[in-house]
Design an enzyme around this catalytic site. Structure first.
Site, PDB file in Angstrom:
ATOM      1  N   GLY A  54       5.484   1.341   3.017  1.00  0.00           N
ATOM      2  CA  GLY A  54       6.946   0.736   3.395  1.00  0.00           C
ATOM      3  C   GLY A  54       6.876  -0.405   4.513  1.00  0.00           C
ATOM      4  O   GLY A  54       7.619  -0.640   5.337  1.00  0.00           O
ATOM      5  N   SER A  55       5.667  -1.139   4.192  1.00  0.00           N
ATOM      6  CA  SER A  55       5.793  -2.680   4.965  1.00  0.00           C
ATOM      7  C   SER A  55       6.950  -3.462   4.931  1.00  0.00           C
ATOM      8  O   SER A  55       7.426  -4.215   5.871  1.00  0.00           O
ATOM      9  CB  SER A  55       4.493  -3.230   4.594  1.00  0.00           C
ATOM     10  OG  SER A  55       4.444  -3.787   3.450  1.00  0.00           O
ATOM     11  N   SER A  56       7.277  -3.613   3.697  1.00  0.00           N
ATOM     12  CA  SER A  56       8.395  -4.418   3.370  1.00  0.00           C
ATOM     13  C   SER A  56       9.785  -3.934   4.041  1.00  0.00           C
ATOM     14  O   SER A  56      10.691  -4.922   4.632  1.00  0.00           O
ATOM     15  CB  SER A  56       8.787  -4.666   1.847  1.00  0.00           C
ATOM     16  OG  SER A  56      10.192  -4.672   1.312  1.00  0.00           O
ATOM     17  N   ALA A  57      10.094  -2.621   3.959  1.00  0.00           N
ATOM     18  CA  ALA A  57      11.314  -2.145   4.604  1.00  0.00           C
ATOM     19  C   ALA A  57      10.996  -2.226   6.198  1.00  0.00           C
ATOM     20  O   ALA A  57      12.109  -2.595   6.860  1.00  0.00           O
ATOM     21  CB  ALA A  57      11.441  -0.640   4.232  1.00  0.00           C
ATOM     22  N   ALA A  58       9.985  -2.036   6.917  1.00  0.00           N
ATOM     23  CA  ALA A  58       9.666  -2.111   8.258  1.00  0.00           C
ATOM     24  C   ALA A  58       9.910  -3.363   8.734  1.00  0.00           C
ATOM     25  O   ALA A  58      10.500  -3.873   9.748  1.00  0.00           O
ATOM     26  CB  ALA A  58       8.396  -1.865   8.571  1.00  0.00           C
ATOM     27  N   ASP A  89      13.637   4.366   2.086  1.00  0.00           N
ATOM     28  CA  ASP A  89      12.673   3.587   2.910  1.00  0.00           C
ATOM     29  C   ASP A  89      13.430   2.890   4.117  1.00  0.00           C
ATOM     30  O   ASP A  89      12.729   2.990   5.421  1.00  0.00           O
ATOM     31  CB  ASP A  89      11.978   2.408   2.083  1.00  0.00           C
ATOM     32  CG  ASP A  89      10.995   2.479   0.998  1.00  0.00           C
ATOM     33  OD1 ASP A  89      11.300   3.710   0.485  1.00  0.00           O
ATOM     34  OD2 ASP A  89      10.432   1.784   0.353  1.00  0.00           O
ATOM     35  N   ALA A 129       0.693  -1.231  -0.103  1.00  0.00           N
ATOM     36  CA  ALA A 129      -0.121   0.014   0.042  1.00  0.00           C
ATOM     37  C   ALA A 129       0.887   1.047  -0.112  1.00  0.00           C
ATOM     38  O   ALA A 129       0.434   2.329   0.407  1.00  0.00           O
ATOM     39  CB  ALA A 129      -0.799  -0.080   0.994  1.00  0.00           C
ATOM     40  N   GLY A 130       2.005   1.066  -0.351  1.00  0.00           N
ATOM     41  CA  GLY A 130       3.061   2.183  -0.443  1.00  0.00           C
ATOM     42  C   GLY A 130       3.351   2.849   0.937  1.00  0.00           C
ATOM     43  O   GLY A 130       3.751   4.007   1.039  1.00  0.00           O
TER      44      GLY A 130
HETATM   45  O1  PMV Z   1       7.368   2.346  -4.142  1.00  0.00           O
HETATM   46  P1  PMV Z   1       8.134   2.796  -2.635  1.00  0.00           P
HETATM   47  O2  PMV Z   1       7.585   3.398  -1.665  1.00  0.00           O
HETATM   48  O3  PMV Z   1       9.089   1.528  -2.277  1.00  0.00           O
HETATM   49  O4  PMV Z   1       9.177   3.815  -3.190  1.00  0.00           O
HETATM   50  C1  PMV Z   1      10.244   4.047  -4.276  1.00  0.00           C
HETATM   51  C2  PMV Z   1      10.937   5.105  -4.547  1.00  0.00           C
HETATM   52  C3  PMV Z   1      11.683   5.362  -5.665  1.00  0.00           C
HETATM   53  O5  PMV Z   1      12.320   6.807  -5.782  1.00  0.00           O
HETATM   54  C4  PMV Z   1      10.765   5.228  -6.945  1.00  0.00           C
HETATM   55  C5  PMV Z   1      12.876   4.328  -5.927  1.00  0.00           C
HETATM   56  C6  PMV Z   1      13.880   4.447  -4.778  1.00  0.00           C
HETATM   57  O6  PMV Z   1      14.551   3.256  -4.748  1.00  0.00           O
HETATM   58  O7  PMV Z   1      14.135   5.460  -4.364  1.00  0.00           O
END
Ligand code: PMV
Length: 315
Positions: free
Chosen positions: A88-92, A133, A85-86
């Site tokens: 950052g669940s995977s980064a977290a 992220d 959902a944008g």
């Molecule tokens: O889709 P997200 O939230 O993981 O963000 C990607 C952000 C980009 O600038 C498109 C790519 C990046 O690695 O910075």
């Protein structure tokens, strides 16, 4: 036994342009993922009671590899961050897993979690762009990601990969009374595909490079506005950033519909993250009305608070 929790994030300014050396601004959200790691001598490594399976548990597999943990560990995970959902669940998940593993061996510093989690995400997602992220989730609060130095901003840490280098600057969030409403279109899009689409555009025409530079200018202009708490200015700049991202070709009719629907109830709105689907954000002091507008326009709204604390680990 050790456990760690880490927040989700949204990108406020500069997605895509950050891949080309322009600045980006991201903020941590008050939604968190928690991971508990318990050494299981004589047992096998498990995740929520299931045997570790590379296809399902790629972040855990990579975190064990990156941190050189070879002992069997029983992990349990729980997430309050909607996935895909944008937010950052995977980064977290990567940050919390690295935080818990680090805490098994001593104090887990956010910088160490950020470095390890960036390596995890890099491998798990086949070579991803920037550490935006993972560093935002580890550090928490609001960060300016930029290679260039910024007088007056403290650098939390610096991360390099190949030729590229990012400084993670701490940024004061001057808008504590405002909410961010995330609107998920429900359309799934892969970050790698959107990054590749922009790369093709950049390869074809100098115009695309001008657009990326202008996105960088918008992020730079947002810095004083965010620090001063000038919501009107921040909102205007979000709108400009959205239009520039649309010119780059990463918005969609669904994203545009949600951005337009929420405009009467917000200071500004834009797509967030890689686009092509995914989510938009609105900055607002009327979160309930903004959320309703998103729902009426066909999106799934989440009311969140920005500038949340980063990784918290204990043993
Ligand atoms: O889709 P997200 O939230 O993981 O963000 C990607 C952000 C980009 O600038 C498109 C790519 C990046 O690695 O910075």
């Amino acid at each position: 036994m050790a456990s760690a929790s880490a927040p989700g994030k949204v990108i406020l300014f500069g997605e895509h342009a950050v891949v080309y050396g322009e600045p980006a601004i991201a903020t941590a959200l008050d939604l968190r993922t928690r991971v508990t790691a318990r050494l299981a001598p004589g047992g096998a490594t498990t995740v929520n009671g299931q045997p570790l399976t590379p296809a399902w548990h790629v972040h855990v597999v990579e975190a064990l590899r990156v941190l050189g943990e070879t002992r069997p560990v029983a992990f349990s995970t729980e997430s309050g961050i909607p996935s895909a959902a944008g937010m950052g669940s995977s980064a977290a998940l990567s940050v919390a897993t690295c935080g818990a593993l680090l805490a098994l061996g001593g104090p887990a510093e956010p910088e160490a979690a950020a470095r390890a989690a960036y390596d995890v995400e890099w491998s798990a997602q086949g070579g991803r762009g920037s550490p935006t992220d993972t560093s935002t989730s580890s550090h928490g609060r609001t960060l300016l990601v930029d290679a260039a130095p910024h007088a007056g901003l403290r650098v939390a840490w610096e991360i390099a990969r190949g030729e590229r280098r990012w400084r993670l600057h701490e940024l004061d969030w001057g808008l504590p009374h405002l909410s961010v409403v995330v609107g998920n279109t429900g359309v799934r899009a892969r970050t790698a595909d959107q990054v590749a689409k922009v790369a093709r555009f950049v390869g074809r025409t100098g115009f695309a490079k001008d657009v990326l530079r202008e996105i960088g200018d918008v992020a730079r202009e947002a810095l004083p506005a965010l620090r001063k708490g000038d919501a009107v200015r921040v909102g205007e700049l979000m709108e400009r950033n959205h239009r520039l991202l649309a010119i780059l070709g990463v918005s969609t009719p669904e994203l545009d519909r949600l951005v337009n629907a929420v405009r009467p109830f917000s200071f500004g709105a834009k797509l967030t993250g890689s686009g092509g689907g995914g989510s938009m954000i609105a900055l607002t002091d009327r979160p309930n009305e903004a959320a309703q507008a998103i729902r009426r326009a066909g999106g799934a709204p989440y009311v969140v608070k920005p500038d949340a604390p980063g990784v918290e680990a204990s043993a």
